[in-house]
Write a protein that holds these residues in place. Structure first.
Motif, PDB file in Angstrom:
ATOM      1  N   ASN A 134       4.991   1.564   0.523  1.00  0.00           N
ATOM      2  CA  ASN A 134       3.770   0.868   0.113  1.00  0.00           C
ATOM      3  C   ASN A 134       3.365   1.138  -1.337  1.00  0.00           C
ATOM      4  O   ASN A 134       2.218   0.983  -1.707  1.00  0.00           O
ATOM      5  CB  ASN A 134       2.617   1.172   1.069  1.00  0.00           C
ATOM      6  CG  ASN A 134       2.460   2.652   1.284  1.00  0.00           C
ATOM      7  OD1 ASN A 134       3.330   3.423   0.875  1.00  0.00           O
ATOM      8  ND2 ASN A 134       1.374   3.069   1.880  1.00  0.00           N
TER       9      ASN A 134
ATOM     10  N   ASN B 227       4.129  -0.131  -5.124  1.00  0.00           N
ATOM     11  CA  ASN B 227       4.806  -1.080  -6.007  1.00  0.00           C
ATOM     12  C   ASN B 227       5.029  -0.406  -7.340  1.00  0.00           C
ATOM     13  O   ASN B 227       4.084   0.030  -7.982  1.00  0.00           O
ATOM     14  CB  ASN B 227       3.953  -2.335  -6.212  1.00  0.00           C
ATOM     15  CG  ASN B 227       3.764  -3.086  -4.904  1.00  0.00           C
ATOM     16  OD1 ASN B 227       4.683  -3.186  -4.095  1.00  0.00           O
ATOM     17  ND2 ASN B 227       2.558  -3.571  -4.678  1.00  0.00           N
TER      18      ASN B 227
ATOM     19  N   GLY C 191      -0.832   5.007  -2.970  1.00  0.00           N
ATOM     20  CA  GLY C 191      -0.240   4.441  -1.749  1.00  0.00           C
ATOM     21  C   GLY C 191      -0.242   5.437  -0.613  1.00  0.00           C
ATOM     22  O   GLY C 191       0.708   5.510   0.157  1.00  0.00           O
TER      23      GLY C 191
ATOM     24  N   LYS D 169      -2.006   2.982   2.628  1.00  0.00           N
ATOM     25  CA  LYS D 169      -2.699   2.124   1.650  1.00  0.00           C
ATOM     26  C   LYS D 169      -1.687   1.743   0.575  1.00  0.00           C
ATOM     27  O   LYS D 169      -0.791   2.517   0.266  1.00  0.00           O
ATOM     28  CB  LYS D 169      -3.857   2.887   1.011  1.00  0.00           C
ATOM     29  CG  LYS D 169      -4.964   3.179   1.987  1.00  0.00           C
ATOM     30  CD  LYS D 169      -6.280   3.373   1.301  1.00  0.00           C
ATOM     31  CE  LYS D 169      -7.390   3.551   2.286  1.00  0.00           C
ATOM     32  NZ  LYS D 169      -7.250   4.795   3.083  1.00  0.00           N
ATOM     33  N   ASN D 170      -1.860   0.547   0.010  1.00  0.00           N
ATOM     34  CA  ASN D 170      -0.926   0.145  -1.034  1.00  0.00           C
ATOM     35  C   ASN D 170      -1.300   0.780  -2.361  1.00  0.00           C
ATOM     36  O   ASN D 170      -2.471   0.983  -2.649  1.00  0.00           O
ATOM     37  CB  ASN D 170      -0.908  -1.368  -1.173  1.00  0.00           C
ATOM     38  CG  ASN D 170      -0.054  -1.992  -0.089  1.00  0.00           C
ATOM     39  OD1 ASN D 170       0.921  -1.381   0.383  1.00  0.00           O
ATOM     40  ND2 ASN D 170      -0.415  -3.177   0.340  1.00  0.00           N
TER      41      ASN D 170
END
Ligand code: AMP
Length: 444
Positions: A214, A216, A335, A339-340
């Motif tokens: 999660n 990026n 993350g 959670k991202n």
């Protein structure tokens, strides 16, 4: 899978309800029954995977009340921030239990900790140096320890705590359960287990080096330090989603330099933490970051390990760390727990090699973003970035002693000055054409 499906008791389940945690993370789920079985365990997990609860839950489930003042559970961690965090987590989980946890760490007066330990406790959370001091001092007795947890072992070794750890291990009762957690299993970690553990079962949160799904990850190719400063400023100016940003810097000096630049633009919104800062300053900075007073903090790798700051929106790597594992640790700060998160890395030409090592470890190529058109590319170079003028080292061949004329060798003929003794009388004669004496002068 919910926490109710694990063999937990009501006090723990109630505490988890209060915390709002329903589903165990992978490591919490996988490790629970293994720890409950009493076996030694090696957990391969980085921060952000929920590893703290992964060992605390079964340890607290296995904990039994005694009247004894000496602790049953010992948790060794690398930093004082982590001592604080783990102690807080224990306190939250034991709201409905009668467990006393004490946190001890170096860099502060030992007396209050000594008194706390002597009053009696069930769990001790400690950094290795202070732990050993208290043991040697006689205030802390380890004879009742049934369970030992060594957390972030790789980091403990990085900080040079090997001797202290071995020393503590040598003083523990032989009959005990050993639990170890590490993001990476190095040769040193293996040796420690060979020497002190009994066939530990390995439980992995995610294969070592695998970035959390999660997060990026992105990168910018940036020519130099001051362009990085401009880029950071621009991202913070233009990006409203950057609400809680953790900026990593390679060194204390670099962290301070970035802080000075950012404070000029974002007065009061930034904090800086590194190991040269006093402990109070570090805790205050983290608290201000937690509660949102600071929008971003600039930190070095050391202090960032293990500190629990939830909902970090972005991790920005101002530099590319030399050690690929440090990158995994850094980006793991965002993350967290389902959670991202977003990680952005600034890479100069010189840092491409480090980036390649990280990408190899992760088996993932970090996508590159184009530099914004409006970014000011600085041509100011830091001392480190300036090309070094290298003087060729030439070897001067000295003449051999036998060939040497020595310090008082003969002068060339034309330079030879011959001292001729001229008497006063002759000097006067040469000057006045006739003998002149002092007496003659007087007579006059
Ligand atoms: P850790 O990896 O132990 O540093 O934990 C990362 C963060 O996730 C901490 O803030 C924990 O309180 C939180 N956390 C741990 N387990 C869970 C869970 N099962 N559900 C939600 N949050 C969790």
């Amino acid at each position: 899978m919910t926490f109710r499906e694990l063999n937990l008791n009501t006090p723990l389940l109630n505490a988890l309800d209060d915390l709002g945690y329903e589903t165990p993370t992978t490591i919490q789920h996988k490790i629970f029954s293994v720890i409950m079985s009493g076996r030694d365990v090696c957990g391969i997990a980085q921060t952000g995977t929920g590893k703290t609860l992964a060992y605390l839950l079964p340890c607290l489930r296995l904990w039994k009340f005694t009247k004894d003042k000496n602790p049953q559970i010992l948790i060794v961690v690398p930093t004082r921030e982590l001592v604080k965090q783990v102690t807080e987590e224990i306190n939250k989980l034991t709201t409905y239990m009668n467990v006393v946890a004490v946190g001890v760490f170096g860099g502060v007066n030992m007396k209050p900790q000594k008194m706390e330990v002597e009053q009696g406790c069930d769990i001790v959370v400690a950094t290795p140096g202070r732990l050993l001091d208290l043991v040697l001092d006689g205030s802390l007795k380890l004879k009742n320890i049934k369970r030992l947890v060594i957390d972030e072992v790789d980091e403990l070794f990085n900080l040079g705590f090997r001797t202290q750890i071995n020393n503590v291990l040598d003083r523990l009762p032989e009959k005990r359960q050993n639990l170890l957690f590490s993001a990476t299993i190095t040769q040193e970690v293996e040796t420690l287990m060979d020497n002190y553990f009994l066939q530990p079962e390995r439980v992995e949160a995610a294969p070592t080096g695998t970035p959390l799904e999660n997060i990026n990850q992105y990168l910018y190719r940036v020519p130099n330090f001051y362009t990085k400063v401009n880029l950071l400023e621009m991202l913070l100016m233009e990006n409203e989603t950057m609400t809680k940003v953790l900026v990593f810097a390679a060194t204390k000096q670099m962290a301070d330099d970035i802080f000075v630049e950012m404070e000029a633009k974002f007065a009061g919104q930034a904090g800086v933490i590194h190991s040269n800062k006093a402990q109070n300053h570090r805790f205050n900075t983290i608290n201000c970051f937690r509660d949102g007073t600071y929008r971003f903090i600039i930190a070095t790798d050391l202090v960032s390990r293990g500190i629990d700051i939830s909902e970090v929106s972005h991790v920005i790597n101002f530099d590319v760390p030399d050690e690929p594992e440090a990158y995994i640790h850094r980006i793991g700060r965002t993350g967290r727990a389902d959670k991202n998160g977003i990680s952005i890395t600034f890479v100069t030409e010189q840092e491409m090699e480090n980036l390649a090592a990280i990408e190899t470890l992760m088996n993932y190529t970090v996508p590159q973003l184009p530099l914004p058109d409006t970014l000011t590319i600085s041509d100011v170079l830091t001392e480190d970035e300036k090309p070094k003028v290298r003087m060729r080292e030439t070897l001067i061949v000295l003449p051999k002693v036998s060939e040497s004329k020595g310090a008082f060798h003969e002068k060339l003929a034309k330079n030879v000055k011959v001292n001729v003794k001229v008497s006063y009388k002759d000097k006067m004669k040469a000057k006045y054409g006739k003998p002149k004496t002092r007496g003659a002068k007087k007579k006059k």
